[in-house]
Design an enzyme around this catalytic site. Structure first.
Site, PDB file in Angstrom:
ATOM      1  CB  SER A  83      -0.897  -0.004   1.245  1.00 10.06           C
ATOM      2  OG  SER A  83      -1.400   1.285   1.514  1.00 10.06           O
ATOM      3  CE  LYS A  84      -0.156   4.435  -5.400  1.00  8.28           C
ATOM      4  NZ  LYS A  84      -0.962   5.234  -6.340  1.00  8.28           N
ATOM      5  NE  ARG A  85      -3.640   3.901   3.643  1.00  8.35           N
ATOM      6  CZ  ARG A  85      -4.368   3.650   2.563  1.00  8.35           C
ATOM      7  NH1 ARG A  85      -4.475   4.549   1.602  1.00  8.35           N
ATOM      8  NH2 ARG A  85      -4.998   2.499   2.439  1.00  8.35           N
TER       9      ARG A  85
END
Length: 479
Positions: free
Chosen positions: A255-257
């Site tokens: 995930s980009k997080r």
């Protein structure tokens, strides 16, 4: 057999991400393995989400990785150009008209508010899944005429066949089937006249003679929509293969997080990973070689890569393995090439202007066997530019009685002619005078002279620190 043509078709809504890069890499390897073409197409119809520099990032970092398209907006083949979807709107319009005339599609005049109300009603009624009510599919000729005369905006929906089954042999997962009853009449052209992804991609794949489509598993549900269009237009369906997820070391989808893994290829270049190491590492994210070999040249990967060995299980992005692999590639470089690669990272971390070229080269090469990625050099050589903080482990060594003996003896024998050889002579004299050996001798002098517990060859490190620094530290310690 038709010439293999494979496409990578990113949207310029962001920069080149690990997942997209893996897709492009597998597309490229399959194309080259079968002596085919690798096509880069830009799917830029989601205009509102396109970001400035997105397309340039995709093309730049593909080339950085060594994934060079045979055809692209930069290198078009006149038979298939243009390669940006927004430059192909007239092509899509032609096929939209054909689908409308054949009754495979119809104009939908429902407003967003009407669609939302219909959706909420279906949810309230307890429907497990929601789909379009087909309201506009049953408009009378008079109603259609009134809408036209009123200038009402419309989208175009595909009339999904009833009771049809769409089955395909996925190159990764085997046979997969979908029932048309589970798919509502979906929009192929939005009210602004721009085609949707699942519509434009079919026309592009056919007109560009794409034979194989490799993509992430999130696209599996798109496949029946695309298959029904291929069939309506009388076109051959390409072979599909859906690659499994890439997960982090906790088994969660990237995930980009997710801060445990750098997400963008640009970050790896900036951190000092080599493109050939990235190419090698990512080729193993969902594909396996039958033997135990893990390090491959690009040519070897092209030779061995096969869709028959694509994994059905998620692939873990093992940062430690990537770093190990990068380390192997770095060590294989010649001294000159290694220095050329590492020097910019050293210059970014420290002011080297006060050091001569010979000193800099000797300092950097001292860490050639140790360095794992370019940016790491800043920390490794920091002791030559900053006073190290004495940690608990180092302090423990400084508290040994033997360390003071070693420091005093070495200080008394400190050479005036400063060289690695003269320092070795002083060290040997200290060894004789103190009658110490092993850890008390070596560790004692290392910590007293460098204030660090670990480091490169000790005499080389002391030489690079310089006579005045070493003398001052030893005097301060034994005082």
């Amino acid at each position: 057999m038709k010439k293999v043509r494979v496409r990578y078709a990113p949207s310029p809504t962001g920069f080149l991400h690990i997942g997209n890069a893996r897709t492009a890499l597998f597309d490229y390897l399959i194309a080259k393995h079968y002596d085919g073409d690798f096509v880069l197409r830009i799917e830029d119809t989601d205009v509102e989400r396109n970001v400035e520099g997105g397309e340039e990032s995709q093309m730049h970092y593909l080339k950085w990785l060594g994934i060079v398209p045979d055809e692209s907006p930069e290198n078009p083949n006149p038979l298939y150009a243009p390669y940006r979807q927004m430059e192909r709107l007239d092509i899509y319009a032609k096929y939209t008209q054909e689908l409308l005339e054949k009754g495979h599609a119809y104009k939908c005049y429902c407003t967003p508010e009407e669609l939302e109300a219909d959706y909420e009603a279906q949810v309230a009624a307890g429907h497990a899944s929601t789909r379009y009510s087909k309201k506009c599919a049953h408009l009378s000729d008079e109603e259609k005429k009134q809408n036209e005369e009123a200038g009402k905006t419309f989208s175009v929906r595909l009339a999904v066949p009833e009771d049809a089954t769409y089955t395909f042999d996925d190159m990764v997962r085997g046979e997969i089937s979908f029932e048309s009853k589970d798919i509502g009449d979906w929009v192929i052209v939005k009210s602004n006249g721009i085609p949707t992804y699942n519509y434009a991609v079919v026309i592009d794949d056919h007109l560009m003679d794409i034979t194989h489509v490799f993509r992430g598993e999130e696209h599996i549900s798109n496949t029946p929509r695309q298959m029904m269009l291929f069939e309506m237009l009388g076109w051959d369906v390409p072979r599909f293969g859906h690659m499994t997820l890439i997960v982090n070391e906790s088994g969660k989808k990237l995930s980009k997080r997710d801060n445990s893994v750098m997400q963008y290829i640009s970050q790896y270049e900036e951190t000092g990973y080599l493109p050939e190491a990235m190419f090698n590492f990512m080729s193993l994210l969902g594909w396996s070689y039958p033997g135990e070999k893990e390090l491959f040249t690009q040519e070897e990967l092209i030779e061995h890569f096969s869709e028959k060995r694509l994994s059905k299980s998620p692939s873990m992005f093992d940062v430690q393995k990537l770093t190990w692999m990068n380390h192997q590639y770095l060590k294989e470089k010649s001294d000159a090439d290694w220095l050329a690669f590492v020097l910019p990272f050293a210059e970014k971390a420290h002011d080297l202007s006060t050091k001569d070229t010979a000193w800099v080269e000797q300092c950097l090469l001292l860490y050639k066997e140790q360095l794992q990625y370019g940016a790491e050099i800043g920390e490794l050589i920091s002791m030559y530019f900053n006073e190290p903080v004495i940690g608990p482990e180092a302090q423990e060594v400084l508290d040994w009685d033997t360390t003071k003996q070693v420091a005093e003896s070495f200080l008394n024998n400190l050479p005036t002619t400063w060289s690695v050889e003269s320092l070795k002579e002083a060290f040997n004299t200290t060894k004789k005078e103190t009658e110490l050996k092993g850890k008390p001798l070596f560790m004692g002098l290392r910590v007293a002279g460098t204030h660090q517990v670990h480091g490169p060859d000790l005499m080389s490190a002391l030489y690079l620190m310089g006579h005045d620094v070493v003398e001052a530290r030893l005097k301060d310690y034994v005082a």
